[in-house]
Design an enzyme around this catalytic site. Structure first.
Site, PDB file in Angstrom:
ATOM      1  N   HIS A  72       1.239  -1.140  -0.144  1.00 40.70           N
ATOM      2  CA  HIS A  72       0.016   0.180  -0.059  1.00 40.70           C
ATOM      3  C   HIS A  72       0.941   1.080   0.046  1.00 40.70           C
ATOM      4  CE1 HIS A  72      -3.845  -1.732   1.149  1.00 40.70           C
ATOM      5  NE2 HIS A  72      -3.278  -1.907   0.856  1.00 40.70           N
ATOM      6  N   TYR A 202      -9.298   5.858   7.357  1.00 41.01           N
ATOM      7  CA  TYR A 202      -9.366   6.567   8.742  1.00 41.01           C
ATOM      8  C   TYR A 202     -10.310   7.705   8.469  1.00 41.01           C
ATOM      9  CZ  TYR A 202      -4.866   3.320   9.867  1.00 41.01           C
ATOM     10  OH  TYR A 202      -4.207   2.708  10.218  1.00 41.01           O
ATOM     11  N   LYS A 298       0.744  -0.432  14.930  1.00 41.66           N
ATOM     12  CA  LYS A 298       2.058  -0.231  15.593  1.00 41.66           C
ATOM     13  C   LYS A 298       2.822  -1.825  15.710  1.00 41.66           C
ATOM     14  CE  LYS A 298       3.819   3.128  13.270  1.00 41.66           C
ATOM     15  NZ  LYS A 298       4.189   2.660  11.785  1.00 41.66           N
ATOM     16  N   TYR A 386       4.190   6.653   9.909  1.00 45.38           N
ATOM     17  CA  TYR A 386       2.682   5.191   9.389  1.00 45.38           C
ATOM     18  C   TYR A 386       4.188   4.061   8.576  1.00 45.38           C
ATOM     19  CZ  TYR A 386      -1.059   3.297   8.060  1.00 45.38           C
ATOM     20  OH  TYR A 386      -2.569   2.177   8.230  1.00 45.38           O
TER      21      TYR A 386
HETATM   22  C1  DHB Z   1      -5.605  -2.394  11.050  1.00 43.42           C
HETATM   23  C2  DHB Z   1      -5.175  -2.733  11.884  1.00 43.42           C
HETATM   24  C3  DHB Z   1      -5.110  -1.507  12.317  1.00 43.42           C
HETATM   25  O1  DHB Z   1      -4.601  -1.399  13.636  1.00 43.42           O
HETATM   26  C4  DHB Z   1      -4.859  -0.185  12.042  1.00 43.42           C
HETATM   27  O2  DHB Z   1      -4.252   0.968  12.396  1.00 43.42           O
HETATM   28  C5  DHB Z   1      -5.256  -0.372  10.407  1.00 43.42           C
HETATM   29  C6  DHB Z   1      -5.696  -2.264   9.797  1.00 43.42           C
HETATM   30  C7  DHB Z   1      -5.639  -4.079  10.244  1.00 43.42           C
HETATM   31  O3  DHB Z   1      -5.740  -4.668  11.088  1.00 43.42           O
HETATM   32  O4  DHB Z   1      -5.984  -4.518   9.257  1.00 43.42           O
END
Ligand code: DHB
Length: 392
Positions: A72, A202, A298, A386
């Site tokens: 991604h 998000y 994370k 990120y």
């Molecule tokens: C997923 C979990 C997360 O905490 C996040 O920030 C992004 C994706 C997941 O489980 O796909």
């Protein structure tokens, strides 16, 4: 029984540590109270930082990830009825993330361990660790077959997760705990549907946070903020989809792709750090030393960073006899841990409605999202965290 490094816990931290040590010719024994099947089936996080992907590739674990994972190059932040994309490669010198589920990483690690002939004991019980402040710390446990065993080690790695036996075996006065509990949880679903979006979304909405993630072209992972005391029984499928449609709505009529939901869970959210991550010859790594709220994904990546530092320090010990790097393990790991704690706390704070929070706070969150998605400086700060800060 005797080994160089005794590893308690066959999660990402323990299994990757065993793998990194094996590549350096250091012997270890990994043990876990769970069965192999349980470890391989427990669905957890799914986003790997660039540095995590690099470690797996560089150490021969990247083959299936390369075929089945999804790279991604950005995420979308959605608020005020519109979506704004954060582009990772252009903001981070070409970095990206990989969506590849944690239990798939674990399957690859366990297979590598089997192939290397390294010792790995599942379904052990009555695990205890002692003589931690001597040069021969020990792990005592009962095997699956019921035999009582004592494993004498040069070092012990505590990789046994949130309810860690290892951490709880350290005298209380030797550790300082920092903790923050958030007044909300995540309702997570897995469903059979095509992806709603080519990248993760998000979203902050008046009704709370929502996240669109994915596992495969056929399986989608989605979450929304709920009261941590809520129950999955309160949420029939149609109520869940109505909530996602509301929180993810845009001015141009975007809707998630719906399908049969086959898993529902509610997870609590907290930040937790224990200092130092070492006591005598016991080293703590991963969730037993620190927990992050899930926003930003994370947790697994921090475990990987910890054991990279630890493996290097142990390698120096066996090469030169020097404990210098081992003595610095906790300080080195914690610098990165606290920055990931900060990022996870910041993402969580920016993207959730706080019960009892006032309108002013909500306006601050919207302004922050507007700033992060319109200022290249602020977008860069999000992107570099990120995709992952340097391994340390
Ligand atoms: C997923 C979990 C997360 O905490 C996040 O920030 C992004 C994706 C997941 O489980 O796909």
């Amino acid at each position: 029984m005797r080994t160089q490094v005794g590893i308690v816990g066959a999660g990402p931290a323990g299994l990757l540590l065993a793998h990194l040590l094996n590549l350096r010719g250091i012997e270890s024994v990994v043990l876990d109270i769970r069965s192999r099947a349980e470890i391989e089936a427990t669905i957890r996080a799914g986003v790997l930082e660039q540095g995590t992907v690099d470690v797996l590739n560089e150490t021969g674990l990247g083959e299936r990830m390369g075929r089945e994972g999804f790279q991604h190059h950005g995420i979308e932040l959605r608020f005020g009825g519109r979506g704004q994309r954060i582009d990772f490669p252009s903001l981070t010198g070409g970095k990206s993330v990989m969506v590849y589920a944690q239990h798939e990483v674990l399957k690859d690690l366990i297979q590598a361990r089997v192939d290397s002939g390294g010792s790995m004991l599942f379904e052990v019980s009555h695990v205890s660790v002692y003589d931690l402040d001597t040069s021969s710390p020990k792990i005592r446990f009962r095997t699956r077959e019921g035999a009582l065993e004592e494993l004498a080690c040069d070092h012990i790695a505590g990789c046994d997760g949130t309810n860690s036996v290892c951490r709880r075996s350290v005298p209380e006065e030797a550790l300082t705990v920092y903790e923050k509990v958030y007044p909300f949880g995540w309702f997570g679903i897995l469903c059979n549907a095509p992806p709603s979006s080519s990248e993760l979304i998000y979203a902050l909405h008046e009704r709370g946070f929502a996240l669109v993630s994915t596992r495969s072209p056929e399986i989608q992972r989605m979450y929304f903020q709920v009261d941590p005391g809520d129950k999955v029984e309160n949420w029939p499928d149609d109520r869940i989809w109505a909530e996602f449609r509301r929180r993810l709505a845009t001015d141009d009529g975007w809707k998630p792709k719906e399908g049969p939901i086959f898993s529902k869970v509610i997870v609590g959210m907290r930040s937790f750090v224990v200092e130092p991550m070492q006591y005598g010859r016991l080293y703590l790594a991963g969730d037993c030393a620190h927990v992050v709220p899930p926003t930003g994904a994370k947790g697994l990546n921090l475990a990987v960073a910890d054991v990279r530092v630890l493996a290097q320090a142990l390698a120096e010990f066996y090469r030169t006899g020097s404990s210098e790097q081992l003595a610095r393990y906790s300080a080195t790991a914690l610098r990165r841990v606290w920055k990931a704690e900060r990022f996870s706390w910041w993402m969580t704070s920016m993207l959730h409605r706080f019960p009892g929070g006032d309108e002013f706070q909500y306006r601050m969150q919207l302004a922050e999202l507007d700033y992060v998605t319109s200022s290249p400086a602020a977008a860069t700060a999000l992107a570099e965290n990120y995709v992952g800060l340097p391994m340390g």
